[in-house]
Enzyme design. Structure first.
Site, short mmCIF file in Angstrom:
data_model
loop_
_atom_site.label_atom_id
_atom_site.label_comp_id
_atom_site.label_asym_id
_atom_site.label_seq_id
_atom_site.Cartn_x
_atom_site.Cartn_y
_atom_site.Cartn_z
N GLU A 124 0.91 -1.08 0.04
CA GLU A 124 0.14 -0.03 0.09
C GLU A 124 1.07 1.15 0.03
O GLU A 124 1.33 1.62 1.19
CB GLU A 124 -0.75 -0.08 1.24
N CYS A 133 -3.31 7.55 3.25
CA CYS A 133 -3.02 6.95 1.88
C CYS A 133 -4.20 7.74 0.89
O CYS A 133 -3.97 7.53 -0.25
CB CYS A 133 -2.91 5.63 2.04
#
Length: 316
Positions: free
Chosen positions: A257, A291
């Site tokens: 990620e 994120c």
């Protein structure tokens, strides 16, 4: 809650292997700096490659022993018991997360609540990871069985320690893997306490091991370790590429990620009274360290002047 005087969960400046604390083999520690005031307020172990070796070996013993023999139903019961222990200590974990990661108490409290939801979810999912029977030709039965990888490595960043832990380590344990965690050296105190609580809940030695330390040392050793069957990493694209290369050298699977630049899309007929607060919060919440942070706004041309004016006002 006053984060200067709130009760902090007891943690150790060691590595957590086989349900026990031990000093890092180097004997070295790292200062823990509170982002709120820039002051060191405790220390963590500076784990290294030898500590990762010990943690991976402990995880392998657990996977091939008591933890691997634990039924999916009993794994779920352990996860649920763990969630209740976390819930009972939510205030202390909130205080730890707030001071260690520099989060407002409201954000830290929400993160701990999310962790509890993850653990509860995986507790319920543990015995529901079913395989399937696949129709092929007459007289032939094809069956797909879901089995754990074995030993999984988890490298977790500093922006959402408990949340990342819940959805990465929680899922791996529920599926029957034994885990080795390398938390961010910048914010890992809450995760050290979570490992203690897992042991208290009844997880056998070696099911969950934690090696704090520098990413370039302990993290690199974990990614490259031949005894680790799968790696989960969240962080920068540059480091993610190195993790992927290290894992590939011993044919380990890898989940990355690596952040992103999520756009907020505003059309001319949008309700700006409702939309603007969402757009503002999408980039400033958690200090912008998310994120999925809304780092861009794509605005229909006719609405652009008003949207710009409102955003400027909102940031003023």
């Amino acid at each position: 809650m006053n984060i200067q005087t709130a009760p902090f969960a007891a943690v150790s400046d060691g590595v957590f292997i086989d349900n026990a604390w031990r000093p890092a083999l180097s004997g070295e520690t790292l200062d823990v700096i509170a982002p709120g005031d820039g002051m060191a307020f405790t220390a963590i172990a500076a784990g290294g490659a030898e500590d990762v070796d010990a943690a991976a070996a402990a995880a392998r013993r657990a996977f091939e022993g008591a933890w691997g023999a634990t039924t999916a139903y009993d794994r779920g019961r352990l996860m649920a018991r763990w969630a209740r222990l976390v819930e009972a200590e939510a205030d202390a974990l909130t205080a730890v997360e707030s001071r260690d990661a520099g989060k407002p108490l409201s954000q830290a409290r929400n993160d701990v609540a999310a962790l509890i939801r993850y653990l509860d979810y995986y507790a319920g999912a543990a015995d529901k990871l079913h395989g399937e029977a696949i129709p092929t030709i007459d007289g032939v039965l094809a069956v797909a069985e879901r089995v754990p990888y074995g030993v999984t490595g988890h490298i977790i960043p500093w922006n959402y320690p408990v949340q990342m832990f819940g959805r990465s380590v929680g899922g791996a344990l529920a599926a029957g893997n034994a885990a080795v965690l390398k938390p961010a050296e910048d914010a890992c105190l809450s995760l050290l306490r979570l490992a203690e609580l897992a042991a208290e809940a009844g997880f056998p030695p070696g099911a969950l091991n934690v090696v704090p330390g520098l990413g370039a040392v302990a993290g690199a050793a974990l990614a490259a370790h031949p005894g680790v069957d799968f790696i989960s990493f969240t962080g920068s694209p540059e480091t993610g590429a190195r993790v992927q290369q290290a894992a590939a050298a011993h044919h380990a699977g890898c989940t990355l990620e690596l952040g992103g630049k999520s756009p907020q899309v505003i059309f001319a007929d949008a309700d700006l009274d409702a939309a603007i607060p969402v757009v503002l919060n999408a980039i400033v919440q958690n200090g912008g360290q998310t994120c999925s942070a809304g780092a861009r706004a794509l605005v229909e041309a006719s609405a652009l002047p008003e949207v710009q004016a409102r955003l400027v006002e909102g940031f003023s």
